[in-house]
Every structure is written in structure tokens, then in C-alpha cells.
Design an enzyme around this catalytic site. Sequence first.
Site, PDB file in Angstrom:
ATOM      1  N   HIS A 222       1.060 -10.952   2.440  1.00 52.82           N
ATOM      2  CA  HIS A 222       1.855  -9.853   2.987  1.00 52.82           C
ATOM      3  C   HIS A 222       1.039  -8.737   3.635  1.00 52.82           C
ATOM      4  CE1 HIS A 222       0.697  -7.710  -0.696  1.00 52.82           C
ATOM      5  NE2 HIS A 222       1.024  -6.608  -0.055  1.00 52.82           N
TER       6      HIS A 222
HETATM    7  C1  UD1 Z   1       3.693  -2.016   1.450  1.00 49.28           C
HETATM    8  C2  UD1 Z   1       2.412  -1.245   1.152  1.00 49.28           C
HETATM    9  C3  UD1 Z   1       1.355  -2.196   0.600  1.00 49.28           C
HETATM   10  C4  UD1 Z   1       1.884  -2.981  -0.575  1.00 49.28           C
HETATM   11  C5  UD1 Z   1       3.195  -3.648  -0.217  1.00 49.28           C
HETATM   12  C6  UD1 Z   1       3.789  -4.300  -1.415  1.00 49.28           C
HETATM   13  C7  UD1 Z   1       1.916   0.657   2.631  1.00 49.28           C
HETATM   14  C8  UD1 Z   1       1.147   1.116   3.797  1.00 49.28           C
HETATM   15  N1  UD1 Z   1       1.873  -0.663   2.374  1.00 49.28           N
HETATM   16  O1  UD1 Z   1       3.409  -2.964   2.450  1.00 49.28           O
HETATM   17  O2  UD1 Z   1       0.250  -1.435   0.169  1.00 49.28           O
HETATM   18  O3  UD1 Z   1       0.934  -3.942  -0.931  1.00 49.28           O
HETATM   19  O4  UD1 Z   1       4.123  -2.673   0.279  1.00 49.28           O
HETATM   20  O5  UD1 Z   1       4.695  -5.285  -1.097  1.00 49.28           O
HETATM   21  O6  UD1 Z   1       2.540   1.435   1.969  1.00 49.28           O
HETATM   22  N2  UD1 Z   1      10.327  -4.909   5.395  1.00 49.28           N
HETATM   23  C9  UD1 Z   1      11.507  -5.577   5.178  1.00 49.28           C
HETATM   24  N3  UD1 Z   1      12.256  -5.208   4.110  1.00 49.28           N
HETATM   25  C10 UD1 Z   1      11.913  -4.211   3.254  1.00 49.28           C
HETATM   26  C11 UD1 Z   1      10.710  -3.545   3.479  1.00 49.28           C
HETATM   27  C12 UD1 Z   1       9.924  -3.893   4.553  1.00 49.28           C
HETATM   28  O7  UD1 Z   1      11.859  -6.482   5.924  1.00 49.28           O
HETATM   29  O8  UD1 Z   1      12.661  -3.947   2.294  1.00 49.28           O
HETATM   30  C13 UD1 Z   1       9.489  -5.308   6.556  1.00 49.28           C
HETATM   31  C14 UD1 Z   1       9.740  -4.433   7.786  1.00 49.28           C
HETATM   32  O9  UD1 Z   1       9.606  -5.253   8.908  1.00 49.28           O
HETATM   33  C15 UD1 Z   1       8.578  -3.472   7.725  1.00 49.28           C
HETATM   34  C16 UD1 Z   1       7.469  -4.336   7.133  1.00 49.28           C
HETATM   35  O10 UD1 Z   1       8.122  -5.184   6.197  1.00 49.28           O
HETATM   36  O11 UD1 Z   1       8.238  -2.956   8.983  1.00 49.28           O
HETATM   37  C17 UD1 Z   1       6.377  -3.543   6.444  1.00 49.28           C
HETATM   38  O12 UD1 Z   1       6.925  -2.733   5.409  1.00 49.28           O
HETATM   39  P1  UD1 Z   1       6.080  -1.531   4.794  1.00 49.28           P
HETATM   40  O13 UD1 Z   1       6.806  -0.934   3.664  1.00 49.28           O
HETATM   41  O14 UD1 Z   1       5.607  -0.639   5.882  1.00 49.28           O
HETATM   42  O15 UD1 Z   1       4.764  -2.225   4.277  1.00 49.28           O
HETATM   43  P2  UD1 Z   1       4.549  -3.503   3.357  1.00 49.28           P
HETATM   44  O16 UD1 Z   1       3.916  -4.563   4.164  1.00 49.28           O
HETATM   45  O17 UD1 Z   1       5.767  -3.850   2.627  1.00 49.28           O
HETATM   46  N1  UDP Z   2       5.901 -10.208  -6.946  1.00 52.14           N
HETATM   47  C1  UDP Z   2       7.220 -10.563  -7.231  1.00 52.14           C
HETATM   48  N2  UDP Z   2       7.837 -11.450  -6.396  1.00 52.14           N
HETATM   49  C2  UDP Z   2       7.234 -11.996  -5.322  1.00 52.14           C
HETATM   50  C3  UDP Z   2       5.883 -11.633  -5.046  1.00 52.14           C
HETATM   51  C4  UDP Z   2       5.252 -10.712  -5.873  1.00 52.14           C
HETATM   52  O1  UDP Z   2       7.800 -10.096  -8.199  1.00 52.14           O
HETATM   53  O2  UDP Z   2       7.857 -12.795  -4.618  1.00 52.14           O
HETATM   54  C5  UDP Z   2       5.230  -9.234  -7.826  1.00 52.14           C
HETATM   55  C6  UDP Z   2       3.924  -9.696  -8.392  1.00 52.14           C
HETATM   56  O3  UDP Z   2       4.137 -10.461  -9.576  1.00 52.14           O
HETATM   57  C7  UDP Z   2       3.198  -8.397  -8.660  1.00 52.14           C
HETATM   58  C8  UDP Z   2       3.692  -7.499  -7.544  1.00 52.14           C
HETATM   59  O4  UDP Z   2       4.875  -8.115  -7.042  1.00 52.14           O
HETATM   60  O5  UDP Z   2       3.593  -7.839  -9.895  1.00 52.14           O
HETATM   61  C9  UDP Z   2       2.676  -7.420  -6.460  1.00 52.14           C
HETATM   62  O6  UDP Z   2       3.231  -6.782  -5.362  1.00 52.14           O
HETATM   63  P1  UDP Z   2       2.756  -7.055  -3.870  1.00 52.14           P
HETATM   64  O7  UDP Z   2       2.021  -8.326  -3.784  1.00 52.14           O
HETATM   65  O8  UDP Z   2       3.961  -6.881  -3.019  1.00 52.14           O
HETATM   66  O9  UDP Z   2       1.846  -5.786  -3.561  1.00 52.14           O
HETATM   67  P2  UDP Z   2       0.348  -5.365  -3.935  1.00 52.14           P
HETATM   68  O10 UDP Z   2       0.123  -5.603  -5.375  1.00 52.14           O
HETATM   69  O11 UDP Z   2      -0.554  -6.156  -3.052  1.00 52.14           O
HETATM   70  O12 UDP Z   2       0.304  -3.940  -3.548  1.00 52.14           O
END
Ligand code: UD1
Ligand code: UDP
Length: 398
Positions: A222
Amino acid sequence: MSQLKLLNIVGARPQIIKASAISRAVRLQFSEEIMELTLHTGQHYDKELSEVFFDELEIHKPDYNLSVGSARHGKQISMMITGIEDVLLKEKPDCVLLYGDTNSTLAGAIAASKLRFPVIHIEAGLRSFNKSMPEELNRIVSDHSSTLLFAPTNAAFKNLMNEGFRPENSPPYTIDNPKIYLTGDIMYDNSLFFAELAERKKTSLLEQLSVDREKFILVTIHRDINTDNIKRLETILSTLKSIAEENSITFVMPLHPRTTKSLKTSLKELNEELGLCKYIRMIPPVSYIEMTLLEKTCRMIITDSGGVQKESHFFKKPCIVLRKETEWTELIINGTTKLADADPEKIRNEFYAFLYSDSGLEYPGFYGDGKAAEFILREILFLFGEKLADKNYQYQGS
Ligand code: UD1
Ligand code: UDP
């Protein structure tokens, strides 16, 4: 006795999961002493990235949801700051709890420290030393806005000392005289708590996916460097597909919506091939308890996630990380996690090395005793509880 008013700020999936450890400890051990409020920024809004966790983990539901949604970082963070500020001024909490390193963490740090509410950062001190990663700046600013900093690992604690934080500081603690702790990891608290429940409640998932225990590979992707750089995403996924086919091993991939979006819009052909491949199971994000079961029962994990890297260690699974560096350096030193970036040769080499020789690997207890949340709350109560009579202690903003 008046209660300590604690405001949690969450927004993204891993923060909701982390906050559940604190919420559970408040409910089970400190319900008389602590009043918990939760603000959700709305950074994650899809049901499977947010609501599912509140339901499943029985977390205190958000008292406020700013519904900020997705946007360019500056816009997203500024909307969060505005909304958080309003809630802070209305609620006047005794302290503000922040988790991890997302834009929601940064917004909470800025809003609260500008209004001089004490900030408590859980998962402090992590550094990738790569400032092009959005999370790195979020971590640095959040740490330097905090009054109490809870570092989950030795490496994180040392990083804080290298940046001038001093363990010998004595109370009263403030943003200029902060206190740093080595606590262990609240995510470990969660994994210990939910591991057995996952077996009891979710085993049918393995049947639905037609996978056998210890015979499938779990993959999550992701990070923006992997999803928004289409060449990298293509390289990673086509490498994994060919490894799956060569070995007739199933790869289970619960994909973040941004990864699915990139596949659907920019890699249509590969998306179709992956869909047709009998060894690839691309599925929507799963719930935390389902994820726990997959981590517990898989053969190996391939990921770019921070949280999933650690969980691989909790469940004693070798892990390949699709990044150049990691903040969880103890895992690399231990040899159970390998950095493969998006390099097909490295991914292959590390995969085969683990596939053929993972029996001697050891998984020492780097992440505490599973009681980090309790420790954190006791410290907060100890330090802020006695100030309850004097509300001016924490709030001096206007
Ligand atoms: C965010 C965090 C990242 C974390 C991750 C956990 C920042 C900069 N990044 O990344 O550190 O590891 O969450 O999962 O804060 N989107 C959807 N549905 C949602 C949310 C997002 O489709 O409910 C899509 C949208 O296209 C959006 C993209 O995901 O533009 C990125 O979402 P964003 O919250 O900016 O960052 P993450 O990649 O989720
Ligand atoms: N996780 C989850 N479902 C998924 C993928 C991840 O519940 O389909 C959980 C995972 O077990 C962990 C957390 O989400 O506890 C990690 O989040 P993510 O990978 O989105 O973000 P990061 O830790 O890299 O910030």
C-alpha cells in the site's frame, strides 16, 4: 474524584487498531479514572479501512468524525488541523494521544501543540532516515511537538536521544522538557489478545480462500512508492505471480484500495492476468481478526507495511519487505526480515532462501510484554492525574 479527559486522534487503519489497545485498557482497568474521547479525522473512510475495526475490536466509537477524506497532503492536513482545533477548544482535554506517523498524527500534533495541549505520542522515535517518505516528516514533527514520548523499541529510543531528547529529564514535563519512555509495542498487546480469538472465530476464511495452513504466502502492498510508481507495482506483482506459478504456492493479497485503483487504471492487462492466475487471490482488505488469522497461518509474509512487518515477527513468520529501508531495524539485524525493495532478483533470492531454510530462525521478544497500553495509561495518570484540580495547567491557548 474527577476523571482525566483523554482525547485520542485517529484517522487511518493502523491507528484505529493501535487505539484499540488503549481503549481496551481504559475499559478494563481505568474506566473510573479516565474518560476517553475519540476524534476520527476521516482520512480512511471505506468501511473495510475504518468502521470494521470499531465494530470488531469493540473500540470506543468516534465522538467526532471530521470526514476529511482523501486530498493532496497539504489540503488534507489543513482541513484536519482546522477540525481538530475546534474540537480541542470545545472539549479542553487534559491530554491528546497520537498514534504512529500518518497525516492524521501530524495534524493532531500541530493543532494540539499550537494550543498548548500536552501531546502524547505513541510509537515515538521511529525513523527511516528517508525524508521523501511522507511518514518520516510526520514522525519528526509529532515527536518534537510531544510532552510524553513512548518509544516501542530500543532503536526508537536511541533515535530520540540522538535528536536531543534526554531520558534524565525530571517533572514537570512540558513540550520543552519532554519525557521519553521505552515501553514495548501496543500492537503486540493486540496480537496477543486477538490471536486465539482469530482461530476461534475466523478459521472458515481459510476454507473460503481454499488455502492450507503454512502453505500460502500473505502479501500486502500500500505504500505510495509502490502503488503510485506504476513500474514498481508492475515489477513487484509480476515477480510475485511468476514465483507463485513456479512453486504452485498460493499468494493471498488483501489489497488496499489505492493498490486496486492503480491496478485497475494503469495495469489493466496485468490485473486481468492476476485475476486469472489460479495461485493469486486478490481480495479486498480484511478485518483485523481475519488478518491476524492469515498472519498466524501463512508460510511467509511479503509486505511494505510497517505494522504487518512487526506482526510477522509476533507470529514467527519470515518477512520480505518491499522497501529500501525500514524503521523496524531490529528485524533486519535479526535476519528474519529482509529488505528486497522492488528488485525482482532480491525478491526471488530472499523468497527462496526463506522457503528452503527458515527452520533455524529465531524471534526474540523485541516488543515488550504485551502490557504496553497499561504502562502508558499508568504513566499518563501518574503525571497528569494530579493536575486535574488545576485545569489551567494544560490549557493556555486562546
Ligand atoms: C495512509 C498513511 C500511511 C499508512 C496507511 C495505512 C499518510 C501520509 N499515509 O496511507 O502512513 O501506512 O494510511 O493504511 O498518512 N483511499 C480509499 N479509501 C479510503 C482511504 C483512502 O480508497 O478509505 C484511497 C484514495 O484513493 C486515497 C488513497 O487511498 O487517495 C491514499 O489514501 P491516504 O489516506 O492519503 O494514504 P494511505 O495510502 O491510505
Ligand atoms: N491489516 C488489516 N487488514 C488488512 C491489512 C492490514 O487489518 O487487509 C492490519 C494489519 O494487521 C496491521 C495494520 O492493518 O495491524 C497495518 O496497517 P497498514 O498496513 O495499513 O499500515 P502501516 O502499518 O504500514 O502504517
